[in-house]
Scaffold this motif. Structure first.
Motif: not given
Length: 397
Positions: A228-238, A212-221
């Protein structure tokens, strides 16, 4: 006195009362401006002239008195409403990643038989997930709001999915940590039976927590990128890779800090992998998205990211060089933990800063519109070229 006849098609001359300084030079009439009017005075004062590249001025229309356009929003207000989250969410990101990384490395330590490393990592995971839940509930304001979120399971909502991930991970990490007290129980009686069951149950719970840990580590990303926050939305791949690498590096830092030197080999390897993943993804996040990447370089977010990068590099180097030094290994682990914390805080603050400044919202939208118009124009040209080619072929036949 009779007025002079007026020729058809010509405007009458202004009366003396109509002669104003705004009219062109009329030397024979008092009250007029012989230099050329208001436009001439503006031109001589430098208004209406625009600078060319290299600092030279170019001549233009004397009536072009509008200054250079600058980007401004409506009354200077933000286009987006900034996130209402406080820094509790940034600490929630860090503690959740620390719990996830510790569980994954704890499962590996259990398979290798590294009892000391496993115990430290499981206890770290339990403490981190407890702190993570505390920061989340503190941001929600009231504990019952967390329970209300469990009433609905919505796969399309990262918040809903994250709540269920945290609810599933917490009991597993807790069971794995509680199993570490089994050696303290007596060998006989009911507690002796619990002692025998605790080992396999702890291993099973630790494996479930590690899955379950990988999901916990990345779901917040995913949660951040879905806004719609620009500096969170645009780098959605990284962003998921930044959070995953940071989680693994922080878990490795805890392992290097707590585990015996002989049992810290897995943590040292994970430190190098996690640091490399985090730094690579963070570099792309900071430089591959044009104007939206600016908040990662300015102010507190910029300073925090620079410091986090230095600490993470130092921690990875210490992991490689500190194989025989307990002090160097512990210092490298502490450096990785500090770097992970600063990375999460920097990403959080950069997003808030980008939502407050309207240019990070409007300028990317204009660029996308221009790109879309350019692509449509190219498509139209390609279609016109194809039609002309077909017409030429039909004419030949």
């Amino acid at each position: 006195m009779s007025e002079q006849p007026q020729m058809k098609g010509l405007q009458p001359e202004p009366r003396p009362s109509q002669a104003t300084p705004h009219q062109a030079g009329q030397p024979d009439r008092p009250g007029t401006d012989p230099v050329g009017g208001q436009a001439a005075r503006m031109w001589s004062a430098g208004m209406g002239r625009r600078r060319q590249e290299g600092g030279k001025r170019r001549r233009g229309d004397v009536n072009a008195v509008v200054p250079e356009a600058e980007f401004r929003s409506y009354y200077g207000r933000a286009v987006l409403k900034p996130p209402v989250w406080e820094h509790d969410i940034a600490y929630y990101l860090f503690t959740g990643g620390l719990a996830a990384g510790s569980s994954m490395l704890g499962a590996v330590a259990n398979l290798r038989g590294d009892v000391g490393a496993r115990r430290g990592l499981r206890l770290t995971a339990l403490g981190a997930v407890g702190a993570s839940a505390y920061f989340l509930i503190a941001d929600l304001g009231r504990p019952e709001r967390f329970y209300q979120m469990l009433r609905v399971a919505k796969p399309t909502s990262p918040m809903s999915v994250g709540t269920w991930i945290l609810s599933a991970y917490g009991p597993l990490a807790g069971a794995a940590a509680v199993s570490e007290v089994a050696p303290l129980l007596p060998r006989h009686g009911l507690l002796g039976l619990a002692r025998k069951v605790a080992g396999p149950a702890g291993a099973l719970a630790g494996a479930g927590a590690a899955l379950t840990a990988p999901l916990l580590a990345t779901y917040t990303a995913v949660l951040f990128a879905d806004t719609a926050v620009p500096s969170w939305h645009e780098p959605y791949r990284e962003l998921p890779f930044v959070f995953a690498g940071s989680a693994l590096a922080s878990g490795a830092g805890a392992g290097m800090l707590l585990a015996p030197l002989a049992q810290a080999g897995t943590a040292r390897t994970a430190a190098v992998i996690g640091a490399g993943l985090e730094l690579t993804a963070a570099h792309r996040m900071e430089n591959e998205h044009g104007i939206v990447s600016e908040p990662f370089h300015h102010g507190r977010p910029g300073r925090f990211l620079k410091t986090a990068r230095a600490l993470t590099l130092a921690g990875a180097a210490g992991a490689v060089l500190g194989r025989r030094s307990r002090l160097l290994s512990a210092a490298a682990g502490a450096s990785l933990l500090a770097g992970s914390l600063l990375t999460r805080v920097a990403v959080f603050e950069a997003g808030v800063a980008s939502a407050k400044d309207p240019k990070y919202v409007v300028v990317p939208q204009r660029e996308r519109l221009r790109d879309r118009a350019a692509r449509e124009q190219q498509d139209h040209r390609a279609e016109d070229g194809g039609v002309q080619q077909d017409s030429a072929q039909e004419t030949r036949t």
